[in-house]
Design a protein around this motif. Sequence first.
Motif, PDB file in Angstrom:
ATOM      1  N   ILE A  17    -116.939 -13.726 -63.486  1.00 36.98           N
ATOM      2  CA  ILE A  17    -116.096 -13.716 -62.283  1.00 36.98           C
ATOM      3  C   ILE A  17    -115.196 -14.945 -62.244  1.00 36.98           C
ATOM      4  O   ILE A  17    -114.003 -14.846 -61.958  1.00 36.98           O
ATOM      5  CB  ILE A  17    -116.969 -13.616 -61.007  1.00 36.98           C
ATOM      6  CG1 ILE A  17    -117.697 -12.265 -60.993  1.00 36.98           C
ATOM      7  CG2 ILE A  17    -116.114 -13.783 -59.753  1.00 36.98           C
ATOM      8  CD1 ILE A  17    -118.788 -12.162 -59.945  1.00 36.98           C
TER       9      ILE A  17
ATOM     10  N   ARG B 142    -112.347 -14.579 -64.728  1.00 39.77           N
ATOM     11  CA  ARG B 142    -111.320 -13.654 -64.239  1.00 39.77           C
ATOM     12  C   ARG B 142    -110.464 -14.306 -63.151  1.00 39.77           C
ATOM     13  O   ARG B 142    -109.247 -14.120 -63.107  1.00 39.77           O
ATOM     14  CB  ARG B 142    -111.977 -12.367 -63.741  1.00 39.77           C
ATOM     15  CG  ARG B 142    -112.570 -11.573 -64.912  1.00 39.77           C
ATOM     16  CD  ARG B 142    -113.568 -10.534 -64.501  1.00 39.77           C
ATOM     17  NE  ARG B 142    -113.034  -9.513 -63.622  1.00 39.77           N
ATOM     18  CZ  ARG B 142    -113.809  -8.646 -62.965  1.00 39.77           C
ATOM     19  NH1 ARG B 142    -115.116  -8.687 -63.072  1.00 39.77           N
ATOM     20  NH2 ARG B 142    -113.254  -7.743 -62.182  1.00 39.77           N
ATOM     21  N   LEU B 143    -111.088 -15.080 -62.281  1.00 38.33           N
ATOM     22  CA  LEU B 143    -110.341 -15.768 -61.227  1.00 38.33           C
ATOM     23  C   LEU B 143    -109.425 -16.835 -61.830  1.00 38.33           C
ATOM     24  O   LEU B 143    -108.265 -16.973 -61.423  1.00 38.33           O
ATOM     25  CB  LEU B 143    -111.297 -16.389 -60.211  1.00 38.33           C
ATOM     26  CG  LEU B 143    -110.654 -17.103 -59.032  1.00 38.33           C
ATOM     27  CD1 LEU B 143    -109.784 -16.147 -58.218  1.00 38.33           C
ATOM     28  CD2 LEU B 143    -111.728 -17.717 -58.147  1.00 38.33           C
TER      29      LEU B 143
ATOM     30  N   LEU C 230    -107.290 -19.063 -53.692  1.00 38.12           N
ATOM     31  CA  LEU C 230    -107.636 -17.709 -54.109  1.00 38.12           C
ATOM     32  C   LEU C 230    -109.089 -17.444 -53.756  1.00 38.12           C
ATOM     33  O   LEU C 230    -109.951 -18.313 -53.928  1.00 38.12           O
ATOM     34  CB  LEU C 230    -107.432 -17.538 -55.616  1.00 38.12           C
ATOM     35  CG  LEU C 230    -106.021 -17.790 -56.129  1.00 38.12           C
ATOM     36  CD1 LEU C 230    -105.965 -17.612 -57.644  1.00 38.12           C
ATOM     37  CD2 LEU C 230    -105.011 -16.887 -55.443  1.00 38.12           C
TER      38      LEU C 230
ATOM     39  N   THR D 201    -113.954 -18.631 -55.684  1.00 32.03           N
ATOM     40  CA  THR D 201    -112.756 -19.219 -55.108  1.00 32.03           C
ATOM     41  C   THR D 201    -112.212 -20.315 -56.021  1.00 32.03           C
ATOM     42  O   THR D 201    -112.936 -20.860 -56.851  1.00 32.03           O
ATOM     43  CB  THR D 201    -113.045 -19.803 -53.704  1.00 32.03           C
ATOM     44  OG1 THR D 201    -111.825 -20.214 -53.100  1.00 32.03           O
ATOM     45  CG2 THR D 201    -114.012 -20.974 -53.765  1.00 32.03           C
TER      46      THR D 201
ATOM     47  N   ALA E 165    -111.896 -14.382 -54.434  1.00 30.64           N
ATOM     48  CA  ALA E 165    -112.211 -13.136 -55.132  1.00 30.64           C
ATOM     49  C   ALA E 165    -113.338 -12.423 -54.404  1.00 30.64           C
ATOM     50  O   ALA E 165    -114.345 -13.042 -54.039  1.00 30.64           O
ATOM     51  CB  ALA E 165    -112.612 -13.425 -56.570  1.00 30.64           C
TER      52      ALA E 165
ATOM     53  N   ASP F 202    -106.413 -15.230 -63.251  1.00 27.09           N
ATOM     54  CA  ASP F 202    -105.503 -14.827 -62.180  1.00 27.09           C
ATOM     55  C   ASP F 202    -104.694 -16.030 -61.701  1.00 27.09           C
ATOM     56  O   ASP F 202    -103.477 -15.919 -61.496  1.00 27.09           O
ATOM     57  CB  ASP F 202    -106.290 -14.215 -61.021  1.00 27.09           C
ATOM     58  CG  ASP F 202    -105.378 -13.656 -59.946  1.00 27.09           C
ATOM     59  OD1 ASP F 202    -104.951 -12.495 -60.062  1.00 27.09           O
ATOM     60  OD2 ASP F 202    -105.068 -14.410 -58.992  1.00 27.09           O
TER      61      ASP F 202
ATOM     62  N   LEU G 107    -112.830  -6.539 -59.002  1.00 25.10           N
ATOM     63  CA  LEU G 107    -112.538  -7.704 -58.161  1.00 25.10           C
ATOM     64  C   LEU G 107    -111.238  -7.472 -57.414  1.00 25.10           C
ATOM     65  O   LEU G 107    -110.294  -6.912 -57.967  1.00 25.10           O
ATOM     66  CB  LEU G 107    -112.345  -8.956 -59.009  1.00 25.10           C
ATOM     67  CG  LEU G 107    -113.527  -9.777 -59.444  1.00 25.10           C
ATOM     68  CD1 LEU G 107    -113.061 -11.024 -60.171  1.00 25.10           C
ATOM     69  CD2 LEU G 107    -114.429 -10.146 -58.303  1.00 25.10           C
ATOM     70  N   GLU G 108    -111.208  -7.921 -56.207  1.00 22.46           N
ATOM     71  CA  GLU G 108    -109.962  -8.004 -55.444  1.00 22.46           C
ATOM     72  C   GLU G 108    -109.736  -9.482 -55.179  1.00 22.46           C
ATOM     73  O   GLU G 108    -110.631 -10.157 -54.659  1.00 22.46           O
ATOM     74  CB  GLU G 108    -110.066  -7.246 -54.126  1.00 22.46           C
ATOM     75  CG  GLU G 108    -108.845  -7.387 -53.272  1.00 22.46           C
ATOM     76  CD  GLU G 108    -109.006  -6.782 -51.892  1.00 22.46           C
ATOM     77  OE1 GLU G 108    -108.099  -7.007 -51.066  1.00 22.46           O
ATOM     78  OE2 GLU G 108    -110.021  -6.112 -51.623  1.00 22.46           O
ATOM     79  N   ILE G 109    -108.563  -9.993 -55.553  1.00 23.37           N
ATOM     80  CA  ILE G 109    -108.270 -11.407 -55.366  1.00 23.37           C
ATOM     81  C   ILE G 109    -107.170 -11.554 -54.335  1.00 23.37           C
ATOM     82  O   ILE G 109    -106.088 -10.980 -54.488  1.00 23.37           O
ATOM     83  CB  ILE G 109    -107.884 -12.068 -56.702  1.00 23.37           C
ATOM     84  CG1 ILE G 109    -109.055 -11.932 -57.691  1.00 23.37           C
ATOM     85  CG2 ILE G 109    -107.525 -13.542 -56.482  1.00 23.37           C
ATOM     86  CD1 ILE G 109    -108.762 -12.397 -59.084  1.00 23.37           C
TER      87      ILE G 109
END
Length: 161
Positions: free
Chosen positions: A104, A107-108, A47, A62, A49, A111, A4-6
């Motif tokens: 997902i 994980r978001l 955010l 998001t 993702a 973050d 993932l890229e956030i």
Amino acid sequence: MEPLEIRAYDHAPEDARAIRLAAFTALADVRPEFDRWDGPGSGAVHLLAFLRLSDGSRPAATCRFYADSGTGSDSGSDSVRGDRSGRYVIARLAVEPTLQGHGIGTRLLADAESRIRRVGGRVAAVHAARDMFPYYERLGYAPTADMYDGGSHGWLAKALD
């Protein structure tokens, strides 16, 4: 698990809006999906993702967070926030429906909590439908006494120490 890229934004970008509309379709008749926290200058951090794929990236999830001022559509009663010092609201956590169930959103959320800690936040508060309480409880959130919509929704909070 996919990488993932956030990315963080000062507004709800179009990809985040599309994910929220897809995820919260059932709530469309209950409340407007977009509010003052979605525009630039609101103080919210949005955010988004992205799944990193071999052929590019795909918007996946998001959420937004902001210091709890006790105002706005995502705020509950004073009983939830006490003095509001160090409390942040994490709201509108949504995963693209075809990608749900793969961790997902978790994980978001982690973050968002990490970013809140870095700016001195001590408590994260979320509001959710009652059927989502077990998800948040597994992640360390505890329900508060602040329920609404006839008990079908309420607030949960987590210490971020």
